[in-house]
Design an enzyme around this catalytic site. Structure first.
Site, PDB file in Angstrom:
ATOM      1  N   HIS A  62       0.830  -1.187   0.000  1.00  0.00           N
ATOM      2  CA  HIS A  62       0.000   0.000   0.000  1.00  0.00           C
ATOM      3  C   HIS A  62       0.875   1.252   0.000  1.00  0.00           C
ATOM      4  O   HIS A  62       2.049   1.212   0.382  1.00  0.00           O
ATOM      5  CB  HIS A  62      -0.905   0.012   1.240  1.00  0.00           C
ATOM      6  N   GLU A  83       0.992   3.997   1.839  1.00  0.00           N
ATOM      7  CA  GLU A  83       1.562   4.501   3.094  1.00  0.00           C
ATOM      8  C   GLU A  83       2.821   3.730   3.489  1.00  0.00           C
ATOM      9  O   GLU A  83       3.794   4.303   3.974  1.00  0.00           O
ATOM     10  CB  GLU A  83       0.544   4.375   4.244  1.00  0.00           C
ATOM     11  N   CYS A  92      -2.170  -0.263   7.534  1.00  0.00           N
ATOM     12  CA  CYS A  92      -1.406   0.984   7.387  1.00  0.00           C
ATOM     13  C   CYS A  92      -1.585   1.884   8.608  1.00  0.00           C
ATOM     14  O   CYS A  92      -0.663   2.606   8.983  1.00  0.00           O
ATOM     15  CB  CYS A  92      -1.843   1.729   6.132  1.00  0.00           C
ATOM     16  N   THR A 143     -17.641  -5.862 -32.986  1.00  0.00           N
ATOM     17  CA  THR A 143     -16.520  -4.944 -33.184  1.00  0.00           C
ATOM     18  C   THR A 143     -15.227  -5.731 -33.373  1.00  0.00           C
ATOM     19  O   THR A 143     -14.400  -5.403 -34.227  1.00  0.00           O
ATOM     20  CB  THR A 143     -16.394  -4.001 -31.959  1.00  0.00           C
ATOM     21  N   ASP A 187     -13.360  -5.043 -36.824  1.00  0.00           N
ATOM     22  CA  ASP A 187     -12.140  -4.229 -36.716  1.00  0.00           C
ATOM     23  C   ASP A 187     -10.862  -5.042 -36.547  1.00  0.00           C
ATOM     24  O   ASP A 187      -9.780  -4.556 -36.830  1.00  0.00           O
ATOM     25  CB  ASP A 187     -12.243  -3.292 -35.496  1.00  0.00           C
ATOM     26  N   THR A 193     -21.332 -13.952 -27.045  1.00  0.00           N
ATOM     27  CA  THR A 193     -22.405 -14.894 -26.695  1.00  0.00           C
ATOM     28  C   THR A 193     -22.192 -16.284 -27.295  1.00  0.00           C
ATOM     29  O   THR A 193     -22.281 -17.285 -26.602  1.00  0.00           O
ATOM     30  CB  THR A 193     -23.772 -14.350 -27.188  1.00  0.00           C
ATOM     31  N   GLU A 244     -15.256   0.249 -25.542  1.00  0.00           N
ATOM     32  CA  GLU A 244     -14.917   0.903 -26.815  1.00  0.00           C
ATOM     33  C   GLU A 244     -15.759   0.424 -27.984  1.00  0.00           C
ATOM     34  O   GLU A 244     -15.363   0.552 -29.124  1.00  0.00           O
ATOM     35  CB  GLU A 244     -13.423   0.715 -27.113  1.00  0.00           C
ATOM     36  N   GLY A 251     -19.223  -2.197 -29.630  1.00  0.00           N
ATOM     37  CA  GLY A 251     -19.834  -1.306 -30.610  1.00  0.00           C
ATOM     38  C   GLY A 251     -21.140  -0.727 -30.122  1.00  0.00           C
ATOM     39  O   GLY A 251     -21.446  -0.728 -28.931  1.00  0.00           O
ATOM     40  N   VAL A 298     -23.448  -2.724 -27.593  1.00  0.00           N
ATOM     41  CA  VAL A 298     -22.955  -2.777 -26.208  1.00  0.00           C
ATOM     42  C   VAL A 298     -23.129  -1.397 -25.560  1.00  0.00           C
ATOM     43  O   VAL A 298     -23.608  -1.283 -24.429  1.00  0.00           O
ATOM     44  CB  VAL A 298     -21.471  -3.210 -26.171  1.00  0.00           C
TER      45      VAL A 298
END
Ligand code: AOF
Ligand code: ZN
Length: 382
Positions: free
Chosen positions: A67, A69, A101, A213, A217, A240, A313, A315, A318
């Site tokens: 962590h 701290e 901490c 997508t 892409d 799916t 991001e 398509g 979504v």
């Protein structure tokens, strides 16, 4: 007037805010890779009468430990005694992978702790502040609380609602399109926006796209800014029917950058086994009555695996589905100056970009030029 050694004059609220901004900035250094933990920053300042000086700085390490701290205290050593510690979230009070901490701060003999918000994690939830006060340490909370709530939105969302904080990012043409039907990766925004998009990938835990997508892409979804290649988020595909090809750019890079495929029970188990053999993690998800993956359940599965923030991001299906379900927390909309014309792919299904921008569920944080484009930044109200 002679200041007490090691204590100096009490900082003003303005000074407190300045140091806390520095602590928040330190915490941001590991945003996107501290998960499942929040990315916290800590800065230790002491004043021996000759003005404040920083004796320790720390930020949550990749994977969440150590962590912030602990790191800052180790750096300060004996100089932590009598000093002030600025920490961007309440110090923990639970025994986790190491001791709390709060105990480390008490044992180091610090004089004062300044923090932002209570940690909503039920193992902490005010106990860290209480333990410090009971040990006689001066505790000031609520400093830069609004900034901290944004900074730790992922942690807060995951702890409170069991899902990640969802950032929807999209680049739209002047006529509201995100691409052209049947065409792979149509450039919409300019270089500055592309770089900002990659920086966003570097500071988010996971990145998600629909399989549509991924098929059209064939994206890589990594962070490709110079020097930041190691900061790529976990890549996630909603698939799916298990259609993601094993020779896609995503699957071919699954050994270098994690790839998770969320598949429905209808997917062919042999196809899923093929994916798993490539190093891809397959996550089973239940389907809705319409035969689609339930987005809320998918997000819960991602939070269970530790993700606190998720960049979506594409398509359009979504994006629209998440918006309709009230599961989008932040929107980054890049608006390009040129139209695409012809057979453009609309950004959303059954909704215009203007309609989403006017959605009363969101407040406008920023609308500014970004290279030749504009960046519109919206934040969910609750
Ligand atoms: C802090 N400082 O830098 C961070 C904190 O699994 P563990 O033991 O590491 O504990 C995780 C919890 O610790 C996490 O849910 C959150 O409440 C807190 N994170 N706390 O004092 C830090 N990252
Ligand atoms: Zn801690």
């Amino acid at each position: 007037m002679q200041a007490v050694k090691g204590r100096g004059a009490s900082p003003s609220p303005d000074e407190d805010r300045r140091w806390m901004s520095a602590a928040l900035a330190l915490g941001r250094r590991n945003a996107g890779r501290a998960w499942p933990n929040p990315a916290v920053g800590a800065i230790i300042v002491r004043d021996d009468g000759d003005g404040p000086r920083v004796v320790g700085r720390g930020w949550t390490a990749p994977g969440g430990r150590p962590h912030a701290e602990t790191v800052a205290l180790a750096q300060a050593g004996a100089l932590a005694r009598g000093a002030t510690v600025y920490v961007s979230l309440e110090p923990c009070s639970h025994v986790g992978r190491t001791g709390p901490c709060s105990v480390a701060l008490i044992e180091a003999g610090v004089d004062r702790v300044v923090s932002t918000l209570e940690d909503p994690d039920i193992r902490v939830a005010g106990d860290g502040h209480r333990m410090l006060r009971e040990a006689g340490i001066a505790v000031t909370t609520g400093v830069c609380a609004a900034e901290a709530a944004r900074e730790h939105a992922g942690h807060i969302r995951r702890v409170r609602d069991g899902r990640p904080h969802v950032r929807l990012k999209l680049a739209v043409s002047a006529d509201g399109f995100v691409g052209r039907f049947g065409e792979r990766q149509v450039p919409i925004s300019g270089d500055a926006a592309r770089q900002a998009g990659h920086a966003l990938r570097a500071t988010t835990d996971g990145i998600l796209v629909g399989v549509g997508t991924a098929l059209v892409d064939d994206p890589l979804l990594t962070c490709r800014l110079p020097g930041l290649a190691g900061r790529s988020p976990v890549r996630i595909v909603l698939d799916t029917h298990g259609r993601l090809p094993v020779d896609s750019a995503l699957v071919r890079s699954a050994h270098e950058v994690p790839l998770w495929v969320i598949a429905g029970g209808v997917a062919d188990p042999r196809r899923l086994a093929e994916l798993e053999a490539t190093g891809t993690t397959v996550i089973a998800a239940p389907l809705t009555a319409e035969g689609r993956i339930d987005l809320g359940t998918a997000l819960v599965a991602l939070a269970e695996r530790g993700l606190t923030t998720l960049l979506v991001e594409g398509g359009p299906r979504v994006a629209t589905g998440l918006l309709e379900a009230g599961l989008v927390d932040e929107i980054f909309l890049v608006r390009a100056p040129d139209p695409i014309g012809g057979d453009g792919v609309p950004a959303f299904i059954g909704r215009s970009v203007e309609d989403v921008l006017a959605d009363p569920a969101f407040v406008l944080l920023n609308d500014r030029p970004l290279g030749e484009d504009r960046l519109v930044h919206l934040w969910r109200k609750d």
